[in-house]
Design a protein around this motif. Structure first.
Motif, PDB file in Angstrom:
ATOM      1  N   ALA A   1       0.816  -1.215   0.000  1.00 49.36           N
ATOM      2  CA  ALA A   1       0.000   0.000   0.000  1.00 49.36           C
ATOM      3  C   ALA A   1       0.846   1.260   0.000  1.00 49.36           C
ATOM      4  N   MET A   2       1.988   1.225   0.690  1.00 50.21           N
ATOM      5  CA  MET A   2       2.795   2.428   0.863  1.00 50.21           C
ATOM      6  C   MET A   2       3.887   2.614  -0.180  1.00 50.21           C
TER       7      MET A   2
ATOM      8  N   GLY B   1      -3.624  -5.979 -12.567  1.00 54.15           N
ATOM      9  CA  GLY B   1      -5.082  -5.981 -12.494  1.00 54.15           C
ATOM     10  C   GLY B   1      -5.783  -6.540 -13.709  1.00 54.15           C
ATOM     11  N   VAL B   2      -5.119  -7.430 -14.464  1.00 49.76           N
ATOM     12  CA  VAL B   2      -5.718  -7.934 -15.709  1.00 49.76           C
ATOM     13  C   VAL B   2      -6.450  -9.260 -15.515  1.00 49.76           C
ATOM     14  N   SER B   3      -6.512  -9.765 -14.308  1.00 57.85           N
ATOM     15  CA  SER B   3      -7.197 -11.036 -14.097  1.00 57.85           C
ATOM     16  C   SER B   3      -8.690 -10.886 -14.338  1.00 57.85           C
ATOM     17  N   SER B   4      -9.335 -12.012 -14.547  1.00 56.71           N
ATOM     18  CA  SER B   4     -10.781 -12.053 -14.724  1.00 56.71           C
ATOM     19  C   SER B   4     -11.300 -13.261 -13.947  1.00 56.71           C
TER      20      SER B   4
ATOM     21  N   HIS C   1      -4.920  -7.495  -7.710  1.00 59.73           N
ATOM     22  CA  HIS C   1      -5.120  -6.056  -7.823  1.00 59.73           C
ATOM     23  C   HIS C   1      -6.391  -5.842  -8.633  1.00 59.73           C
ATOM     24  N   SER C   2      -7.072  -4.737  -8.370  1.00 58.81           N
ATOM     25  CA  SER C   2      -8.327  -4.517  -9.085  1.00 58.81           C
ATOM     26  C   SER C   2      -8.716  -3.054  -9.038  1.00 58.81           C
ATOM     27  N   THR C   3      -9.670  -2.716  -9.873  1.00 61.24           N
ATOM     28  CA  THR C   3     -10.355  -1.431  -9.764  1.00 61.24           C
ATOM     29  C   THR C   3     -11.495  -1.610  -8.756  1.00 61.24           C
TER      30      THR C   3
ATOM     31  N   GLU D   1       0.454   4.233 -13.810  1.00 58.62           N
ATOM     32  CA  GLU D   1      -0.759   4.374 -13.020  1.00 58.62           C
ATOM     33  C   GLU D   1      -0.981   3.077 -12.248  1.00 58.62           C
ATOM     34  N   LEU D   2      -0.927   3.177 -10.929  1.00 56.64           N
ATOM     35  CA  LEU D   2      -1.013   1.986 -10.098  1.00 56.64           C
ATOM     36  C   LEU D   2      -2.431   1.444 -10.071  1.00 56.64           C
ATOM     37  N   THR D   3      -2.555   0.119 -10.127  1.00 62.72           N
ATOM     38  CA  THR D   3      -3.824  -0.559  -9.933  1.00 62.72           C
ATOM     39  C   THR D   3      -3.858  -1.032  -8.500  1.00 62.72           C
ATOM     40  N   GLY D   4      -4.852  -0.607  -7.741  1.00 62.53           N
ATOM     41  CA  GLY D   4      -4.837  -0.805  -6.299  1.00 62.53           C
ATOM     42  C   GLY D   4      -4.986  -2.254  -5.866  1.00 62.53           C
ATOM     43  N   ASN D   5      -4.655  -2.486  -4.603  1.00 61.76           N
ATOM     44  CA  ASN D   5      -4.864  -3.781  -3.988  1.00 61.76           C
ATOM     45  C   ASN D   5      -6.344  -4.012  -3.729  1.00 61.76           C
TER      46      ASN D   5
END
Length: 282
Positions: free
Chosen positions: A11-12, A177-180, A205-207, A242-246
């Motif tokens: 996160a940091m 964040g590309v998983s489905s 990671h996801s939106t 651009e970070l894709t968040g946890n």
């Protein structure tokens, strides 16, 4: 029983303004009181690469571990970092990011896949000698945005190479964040069936709009080891601009509770940590 791995390190690590060491330590001390299985607290990597975590050793010395059953995990990226991390008896796990993408492995650890396999071998050797365990993150595990070849078979191949070398804990990492749900539902149980002796987890990671479907797919696939971060901040600074968040821990807790699963956490302490996190995540 589910293993929840809270990841303040992730996160940091990409935040631009340096978080004072004392604030990091106080925040992690609050997290240690909640009852997570593991706290991914810091990393022993080049301060030029991740300046935010250059104080991980100092933070470690300020943590109150006596009354906590939670274990600590630190990320390492090369032999030098491994040798530094194993000196600290407070650390139970060393995590290494091993990518199925040659491009990302070079970008993330400044070494290719073949050299990284040798690093994994040394990591496993030093962990064994130091009474620690290795956690290997199979990054780009659900897709590769860099143009390198990716397939379920490629992921299975590299998982097999890691297992062959002695890896016991492997976390499938959705670095960008590309998983489905479809990828998770196929790949996770497939790897478990191929390597039943290995503890597999997910580091997704996801939106904000896709977290539920990803966690649900992992849960339905039998996953019992989940990485997440309070408020869903974070992402790998080496992955993209651009970070894709946890996955947000509060969402994971709510999900498990809705399924009738008891996360086994002290929610009063959780609320304290959530309130304190405003000093870090603004």
């Amino acid at each position: 029983m589910y293993k929840l791995i809270e990841c303040p390190r992730d996160a940091m690590q990409g935040m631009q303004d340096f978080i004072p060491t004392e604030i990091k330590a106080e925040y992690i001390n609050l997290l240690l009181e909640i009852g997570f299985d593991t706290i991914d607290f810091g990393s022993f990597v080049s301060p030029k690469s991740i300046p935010q975590l250059k104080d991980s050793a100092k933070v470690l010395g300020m943590l109150n571990l006596d009354a906590s059953g939670t274990k600590l995990l630190a990320i390492v990226a090369n032999i030098r970092g491994i040798e530094e991390a194993v000196k600290h008896p407070q650390i139970s796990y060393l995590g290494f990011p091993f990518s199925v993408s040659e491009t990302f492995q070079q970008r993330n650890t400044n070494s290719g896949i073949e050299q990284s396999l040798k690093t994994v071998e040394e990591l496993l050797n030093l962990c064994s000698k130091s009474n620690k365990e290795a956690v290997i993150y199979l990054s780009m595990g659900f897709g590769n945005p860099y143009g390198d070849a990716w397939s379920n078979e490629i992921v299975e191949h590299w998982a097999g190479e890691l297992v062959k070398r002695g890896a016991k804990i492997v976390s499938l990492a959705d670095t960008t964040g590309v998983s489905s749900p479809e990828k998770i539902t196929y790949l996770f149980p497939h790897l478990v069936s191929c390597f039943p002796e290995i503890e597999f987890g997910v580091h997704l990671h996801s939106t904000p709009s896709t977290w539920h479907e990803k966690i649900d797919a992992a849960w339905e696939s039998g996953c019992k080891r989940f990485d997440s971060a309070l408020r869903g901040y974070g992402g790998c600074p080496m992955a993209s601009n651009e970070l894709t968040g946890n996955i947000a821990t509060e969402n994971l807790i709510a999900f498990l509770s809705a399924k009738g699963e008891d996360p086994g956490l002290d929610m009063e302490k959780w609320n304290e940590a959530m309130a304190y996190s405003g000093k870090i995540f603004r």
